[in-house]
Design an enzyme around this catalytic site. Structure first.
Site, PDB file in Angstrom:
ATOM      1  N   TYR B 237      52.114 -21.555  25.163  1.00  0.00           N
ATOM      2  CA  TYR B 237      52.859 -21.815  26.156  1.00  0.00           C
ATOM      3  C   TYR B 237      52.416 -21.118  27.368  1.00  0.00           C
ATOM      4  CZ  TYR B 237      56.984 -23.259  22.915  1.00  0.00           C
ATOM      5  OH  TYR B 237      57.654 -23.769  21.871  1.00  0.00           O
ATOM      6  N   ALA B 258      44.579 -21.022  26.253  1.00  0.00           N
ATOM      7  CA  ALA B 258      45.616 -19.650  26.394  1.00  0.00           C
ATOM      8  C   ALA B 258      46.655 -20.147  27.553  1.00  0.00           C
ATOM      9  CB  ALA B 258      45.046 -18.550  27.075  1.00  0.00           C
ATOM     10  N   HIS B 259      47.685 -19.180  27.507  1.00  0.00           N
ATOM     11  CA  HIS B 259      48.870 -19.387  28.712  1.00  0.00           C
ATOM     12  C   HIS B 259      48.489 -19.662  29.998  1.00  0.00           C
ATOM     13  CE1 HIS B 259      48.201 -15.252  28.436  1.00  0.00           C
ATOM     14  NE2 HIS B 259      48.585 -15.101  29.460  1.00  0.00           N
ATOM     15  N   ASN B 260      49.109 -20.781  30.409  1.00  0.00           N
ATOM     16  CA  ASN B 260      48.916 -20.745  31.928  1.00  0.00           C
ATOM     17  C   ASN B 260      47.714 -21.736  32.142  1.00  0.00           C
ATOM     18  OD1 ASN B 260      51.361 -19.489  32.173  1.00  0.00           O
ATOM     19  ND2 ASN B 260      50.305 -17.630  32.913  1.00  0.00           N
TER      20      ASN B 260
END
Lengths: 363, 363, 363
Positions: B237, B258-260
Site C-alpha cells: 500500500y 514498496a509503498h508509494n
C-alpha cells in the site's frame, strides 16, 4: 519420543560409553542442557559450556575423554556433524499434523491416494492427481489437476503444486512453496530494446514502445526423488519442455527457478537464489544465499558459488566462484585486494608524473 | 484442444504449407516431438533435432525449405518468437479450475460479481468487493473489502488482494501473489542514525537507541489493465497516495514493490527485483532478475537494467545500465576490464617507481 | 472514522490553530486533497501543491504561517514525520475483518484463546496453541501446535506460525509471512567440497559427489514484543537452540532469516534482506533492501548497511557500511571513485612507461 543412550548410539552407528541406559528427552547445546538432555559437543572449543549446563551425557568428538568432562555417559561419532543428521531425525518433534483425511479436505473423486496418506484440513487435491503412499498433505495445500507426487511426500501448510507437475519420492516442501507458476515469458511484435541491447552490449537503438504479448507455459515441472523446497520458494513451468530438478537437490526459502531451467542432482541452493530462464545447472552445485544466474547459460557440475555471486557467463565444472560478475574466487580476491590499494596507487602515479616531468624539465 | 495446421496458421496470421488438415495435439521441441505434435523450429540452428523426433509438421523460420526437412506440413511466421504467443495461448492446458462458484467459497453478501465469474473452493470475497465479468478467482484467494478487480481477472490459488486495492482488466496473478501489504514505514521520536547517515554520507553521529513508531498505510494500490504478477510477489500500500502500477506491466516471482512507488506502463520486472519506497519508474522499463532500486529516486522510460544491477541514483530515460552501483553499461564494462588489469598495473607502477628512483639517484 | 482538528492535534500532542472544530475525513497530499481532507505539508518545499487541492486544514511544519497559506485551520507538530505515526494510526481504514470466531475456523479443543480474540474464516489453530487477548487471526492463517502468540497480535491472511514458535505481544504479520520453516541444514557423510573450499579460500580439492543428509530442526523460533513481519517473509527454526528475534524489530517483505540467527532489539530490515545461518545481529541495526549477511558472523549494534550491501565479515558496532563486500561507507565510496578513474590511470601509466623508457634510452 525418548531414547536410551544405547539406542541413540546404535542408530547413529556410533560408540556408547558409561551408563548407556540413561534416557534422553531432548538435544541441547552444552550450556543450556538440562539433566535429561543430550549435550551436543562435537568441537572441543565449546567444552567449557558443559559446566554451565546440567547434561549427564554428550555427543562428543573422536578421542574425547568423557570421564574427565564429568559426564555419566557419552556417544562418540567419527564425524559428529554427520551424526547430527541421524540424531535430529530421531528427535524431531514435528508439526503434530493428524493422521488420516480431514473431513474438510476436498479430494476430487478422480484423484488417487496411495496407502496411509494424510490430508490436512482445508487441503484440496484436484482431478486425476496422484499422491504416493505414506504422504502427508498439509493444511491449505493445493495439489493441481493431473499432478503426481511420489511416496513419502511431506508438505507443510499452504503449498501449491500446479497442474501437470510431477514429483518423485520423499519430496518435502515448507509453507508457501510454489511449483508450477507460469513462466515469465513475453514478446513484442517487433524486436524489442532488450533484444537489441543484448546484441550490441548496451545500445538499444531507437526505442519504440510496444506491448508485451504473453507466451503461455505449455511445459510442466518434473522434479526427481529426495528433493526439498523451502518456504515461499518458486519453480516455474517450462514453456515447451519441462523445467527439471534432479534427484537429491535441496532448495531453500525464497529461491526462484525460472522456466526451462534444468538443475542436476544433489545441488544445494541457499535462500534467495535466483536462476533465470533456460539455464542449465550440473550436479552437486552449491550456491550461497542470494546467488543469481543469468538466463540461457550453463553452470558445470561441482561448481561452488559464494554468497551473492552473480553468474553472468558460463562456469566450467568444478570452479569455485565469487563476485559480481562471478569469477574464480582467487581472481576475485586478487581484484578486490588491488582495488583497496587503488586510491594509494592513484597518488603514487601522480607523484611519478611529477618526478618524471621534473626529470624531463631538468633533462 | 486439438487444432488443424490450417486453424493454427490462421490464428497466428502465418502461412501454412503442405497437408494443412493435419491435426496437432501438442507443441514440442523438435527432438522430443511425437507424430501428432507441432515441432517448434524457428531457429535453423536446431534443425538437426527434427530427425530425432517424429514431428510431421513444424513452425519454421521465414524462408525455411520445409519439404527438404522431411515434413508433411509447415507453418511459417515472419517473427517466430511472436507467433509463440498466439500458439501457446491456443494450446495452454490450463489449471482445470471448475466453472461457477464453489459451495465452500465465502462471498460477502455486499460483494458484487459480474457475469460468468468463477470462484474456487475455500476462496473468500470480502464486503463490497467488486469482481469483473468472466473473472476466475482461484482456491484460497482472499479478496479484501472494498477492492475492485476488472473483467477477465485470472487468479491462481492463494492470492491476497488487500482491502481498497483497485485493479484493471485482465489481471493475472500466480500463486501466493500479495497486493496491499502494509508499507514498511517507521519513524523514531528524534532524528535517527539513518537520517543522519544519509545527510552526511556515512556518519550517523552519536547513536541513541530509539523505538520505531509505525506509520500506517492509508493509501491503497491502483493497478492498471493487463498487469501480471508472479508467484509470491508483493506490492505494498501507499502511505497517503496509492502505490501505482501502469497498464501492461509484467511482474515476475518474488518481486517487491514498496509503498508509494509509481510504475509506468509496459514495464517488465524479472524475478526478485526490489523497488524501494516512493521511487518512480517510467514506461517500458525492463529490469533483469534481482535488480534493486533505492528509495525516492527516478528511473526514466525505456531504461534497461541488466541482471542484479543496483540502482542507487536517478537514471535518465533510455539508458542501458549494469552493476552495483548501476552505471551505463559501457562504462561498467570499461571499469571492469580495467579492474581485471589492475593487479598487473600495480606491478608496473612499482617497477616505474624503481626505475624513476634509479634515474633520480643517478641524476 | 472522522475527527475534529482539535481531536487530532490533541492525539498528536501538537498545536491546533484556527477553526479547530473542522471535521477531517481523510489524510491527503496537498495537491489532491478534497475539502474534508487534512493536507500533509510538513515540508515547505511542497507548499505550492496546496493551491491545486481543496484542503481547508493542513499538518504544517514548525513556524509555518498557516493563514497566509489560505487555510481555515492548521495543526503544527514539532517533528512532522513522527506525528505521521499517530495520525495514520488514528485514520487507518483497516481490513474490515469481522469480530469473533468465524464458524469455519478450526480451533483445536486444547488450544487456549484469550479474551476478545477474533479468528477469521478458514483459519486453523492447532493443539495446545495459546493466543493472547485481543488478537486478530486472519483468514487462512495456520497456527501450529504448542505455539504461543502474545496479546494484541494482528495477523493478516495466509500467515503460517509453525509448531513450538513463541511470539511476544503486539506481533503483526502481513499476508504469507512464515515463521518456523525448517532450517536449510544438510551434511555429507565425508567432508564436502564446500567445507574444503571454505578452509582453503577457494580450492575444493578432489570432488566426490555425495548425497545430502538432512539435519532436522529441533529448535523453535522465539520472537519478542512489538515485532512486525512483512508479506511472504520467512524465519526458520533453529537446529538445537531457537532462532531469536528481539523486541521491537521490524522485518519487511520477502526477508529471509535462517536457522540459529539471533537478532537484537529495534532492528529494521528492509525488503529482501537475507541473513544466513547462525549469524548474530545486535540491537538497532538497519539494513537497506536486498542486504545479505553471510553465516556464522556478527554484526554489532547500531550498524547501518546501505541497500544491497553484502556483509561477508564481522562488522563492529556503529559502522555504516556499503558494497559487496560491504566495507565502511567512506572506504567504499573512495574505492568506487578510484575505480571510475582507473581507465584513465591505465593510460597515464602507459604514457609514463613510454617517457621513462625514453629517458632511460636517452640516459
Amino acid at each position: 519420543m525418548t531414547y536410551s543412550v544405547l539406542e541413540i548410539a546404535k542408530a547413529l552407528d556410533a560408540e556408547a560409553f558409561g551408563n548407556t541406559d540413561l534416557i534422553v528427552e531432548r538435544v541441547s547445546e552444552p550450556a543450556s542442557a538440562g539433566p535429561n538432555d543430550l549435550a551436543l559437543l562435537t568441537n572441543p572449543k565449546f567444552a567449557d559450556g558443559l559446566a554451565q549446563g546440567q547434561a549427564r551425557v554428550a555427543l562428543l568428538w573422536p578421542g574425547a575423554d568423557w570421564q574427565s568432562l564429568g559426564l555419566e555417559a557419552a556417544i562418540i561419532a567419527t564425524r559428529g556433524r554427520f551424526a547430527m543428521s541421524g540424531l535430529t531425525t530421531m528427535m524431531d518433534p514435528g508439526q503434530h499434523f493428524a493422521d488420516g483425511v480431514h473431513p474438510t479436505a476436498l479430494i476430487d473423486e478422480t484423484a488417487q491416494l496411495g496407502a496411509s496418506v494424510s490430508v490436512g484440513p482445508y487441503a484440496i487435491i484436484g482431478p486425476r492427481a496422484q499422491i504416493g503412499a505414506n504422504s502427508v498433505i498439509g493444511p491449505f495445500c493445493h495439489i493441481g489437476a493431473d499432478s503426481v507426487l511420489g511416496e513419502g511426500a511431506y508438505l507443510r501448510d499452504h503449498v501449491s503444486i500446479g497442474a501437470r507437475v510431477t514429483i518423485g519420492a520423499r519430496f518435502r516442501a515448507q509453507p508457501g512453496a510454489r511449483i508450477g507458476a507460469d513462466g515469465m515469458s513475453f514478446v513484442t511484435p517487433e524486436e524489442s530494446g532488450v533484444e537489441k541491447a543484448r546484441e550490441s552490449l548496451g545500445d538499444q537503438g531507437e526505442v519504440t514502445s510496444q506491448n508485451w504479448a504473453r507466451i503461455h507455459s505449455l511445459g510442466a515441472v518434473a522434479v526427481g526423488d529426495d528433493v526439498e523446497m523451502g518456504a515461499n520458494a518458486c519453480i516455474d513451468y517450462g514453456t515447451i519442455r519441462d523445467t527439471r530438478i534432479g534427484n537429491g537437490t535441496k532448495i531453500d526459502n525464497l529461491v526462484h527457478i525460472a522456466h526451462n531451467v534444468t538443475v542436476g542432482n544433489d545441488c544445494l541452493f541457499a535462500a534467495q537464489v535466483g536462476i533465470a530462464g533456460s539455464t542449465t545447472i550440473g550436479d552437486n552445485v552449491v550456491f550461497g544465499g542470494q546467488v543469481g544466474v543469468t538466463d540461457n547459460t550453463t553452470v558445470g557440475s561441482n561448481v561452488i558459488a559464494g554468497g551473492a555471486s552473480k553468474i553472468l557467463n558460463k562456469v566450467p565444472a568444478g570452479q569455485v566462484v565469487l563476485g559480481y560478475p562471478a569469477v574464480k574466487m582467487d581472481l576475485n580476491l586478487d581484484m578486490y585486494k588491488s582495488l583497496r590499494r587503488l586510491p594509494r596507487l592513484i597518488k603514487q602515479v601522480a607523484e611519478l608524473q611529477k618526478s618524471v616531468s621534473k626529470d624531463g624539465s631538468s633533462g
